[in-house]
Design an enzyme around this catalytic site. Sequence first.
Site, PDB file in Angstrom:
ATOM      1  N   LYS A 172     -52.455  68.012  45.231  1.00 47.75           N
ATOM      2  CA  LYS A 172     -53.903  67.964  45.376  1.00 47.75           C
ATOM      3  C   LYS A 172     -54.192  66.958  46.491  1.00 47.75           C
ATOM      4  CE  LYS A 172     -58.139  65.984  44.394  1.00 47.75           C
ATOM      5  NZ  LYS A 172     -58.558  66.204  45.798  1.00 47.75           N
ATOM      6  N   CYS A 219     -52.936  51.154  53.473  1.00 48.20           N
ATOM      7  CA  CYS A 219     -52.943  50.322  52.269  1.00 48.20           C
ATOM      8  C   CYS A 219     -52.081  49.087  52.443  1.00 48.20           C
ATOM      9  CB  CYS A 219     -52.467  51.137  51.065  1.00 48.20           C
ATOM     10  SG  CYS A 219     -50.886  51.964  51.315  1.00 48.20           S
ATOM     11  N   GLU A 266     -50.163  54.149  43.281  1.00 48.22           N
ATOM     12  CA  GLU A 266     -50.162  53.239  44.433  1.00 48.22           C
ATOM     13  C   GLU A 266     -51.605  53.151  44.887  1.00 48.22           C
ATOM     14  OE1 GLU A 266     -50.843  52.010  47.749  1.00 48.22           O
ATOM     15  OE2 GLU A 266     -49.683  53.637  48.645  1.00 48.22           O
ATOM     16  N   ALA A 303     -56.425  65.301  49.834  1.00 46.74           N
ATOM     17  CA  ALA A 303     -57.815  64.962  50.128  1.00 46.74           C
ATOM     18  C   ALA A 303     -58.463  66.123  50.877  1.00 46.74           C
ATOM     19  CB  ALA A 303     -57.880  63.694  50.967  1.00 46.74           C
ATOM     20  N   GLY A 322     -54.284  56.157  46.026  1.00 45.98           N
ATOM     21  CA  GLY A 322     -55.721  56.190  46.229  1.00 45.98           C
ATOM     22  C   GLY A 322     -56.392  54.908  45.799  1.00 45.98           C
TER      23      GLY A 322
END
Length: 454
Positions: free
Chosen positions: A155, A263, A229, A157, A207
């Site tokens: 899935k 991130c 994460e 973005a 996310g």
Amino acid sequence: MTFQSINPYNQQPLASYRADSDAAITRKIKLADRAFTTWSGLALAERVVYLRRVGDYLATHKESLGDLITAEMGKTRNEGAAEVDKCATSCTFYADHAEAFLADQPIDIDNNNRAFITYQPLGPVLAIMPWNFPFWQVFRFAIPGLLAGNVGLLKHAPNVFGCAVAIEEVFKHCGLPDGVFQSLLIDVAPVERILQDKRVRAVTLTGSGRAGSSVASLAGRAIKKSVLELGGSDALIVLADADLERAAETAVKSRMQNAGQSCIAAKRFIVEKSVKKQFTELVLHHIRQIQQGDPTNEATTMGPMARPDLADAIERQFQASVQQGAKSLTGSMARNGCNVQPILLDRVKPGMAAFDEETFGPMAALIEANDEADAIRLTNLSDFGLGSALWTQDLDKADRLARQIQAGSVFVNGLMRSDARVPFGGIKNSGFGRELSEIGMKEFVNVKTVWIDG
């Protein structure tokens, strides 16, 4: 429902994608379940052949696939190609090491009995992935996961559905059986139903904290393994004895690559007071060399942010931090749509948005530390704990201080990064579990004990 992919640099539409219906989702889960039986039944050596083929395909097509990344989320062409190449080299790494990582582990019991640990796949794994590294985030799950014998349901973005479709096509082109890797073109709402399906055995998510909390709750209710994460507010600590030129150059690269949308980027520059002025001047010098603009232009070194709402968020954090007492050393925020010029904030302190929140854009925060103990204290004040960097020429000191930093990784005198050879993940609000390396490969396996008497 229809999803539209939009070029973030000029806001021109690229393609439209119709959302999978409930019936289509059910068919894909059923196909994944059937594919798992076939795929997990293959010898590991056979799965390795397929993944080597995937790695070769990625290496051969890194420019065209990289251009797709550039078009959908805005990173420069060099960054896009490098991302795909990283996926290719990781295929090779896991293909070379999968047999050793997944080998049965004998346990010494006694003369009459024997035991061993064997690592067996779980089944279909749902991967909920972000847009900022639309290939690498997927492949760092898919490569070890598929080699271990699992199958993947992606899935992605919605703004990078073109990449999602392309990734599925890569696996199909390389001959993997139908259903071993499928993309689900869905929004958030169907995730709960998918996780409730008994055929889906685990979930991995990269996310936001809010998304991670929701998915962990759903997985917990369904008693399914999850790896999260969730980003960070990574510190780059500069001590008085650091190589300041190298530290400043690396700090700017870490913070501003991918338009600051990483991130594991260095977001908080925590600098000892005695060298802060010199370090700041060096950082400003390197920031001024950045050319923000059209990511397809070879002269551009930083592309746009991926979506207007993301640029809105970094603008809000900038304004809030300035109102709270931070000082911008790069002037007012310069923004044109998703195109945001690099920002350096000084006088940042705990309680400010630039200190407390994850800033996902090209904005760095300078934080003054009285000494090394204060630098560690400021680092650990964060609610996040993904990565960090420590700059000092005293390696004995680095060893001692690295153990005090509350984070999933510490890079000494180098760029914070993910690498297939070492585990990747965080603590605190940065999530739990690990990706990459042997440890990451074993997150989604049944660690089975076999004990044989006599």
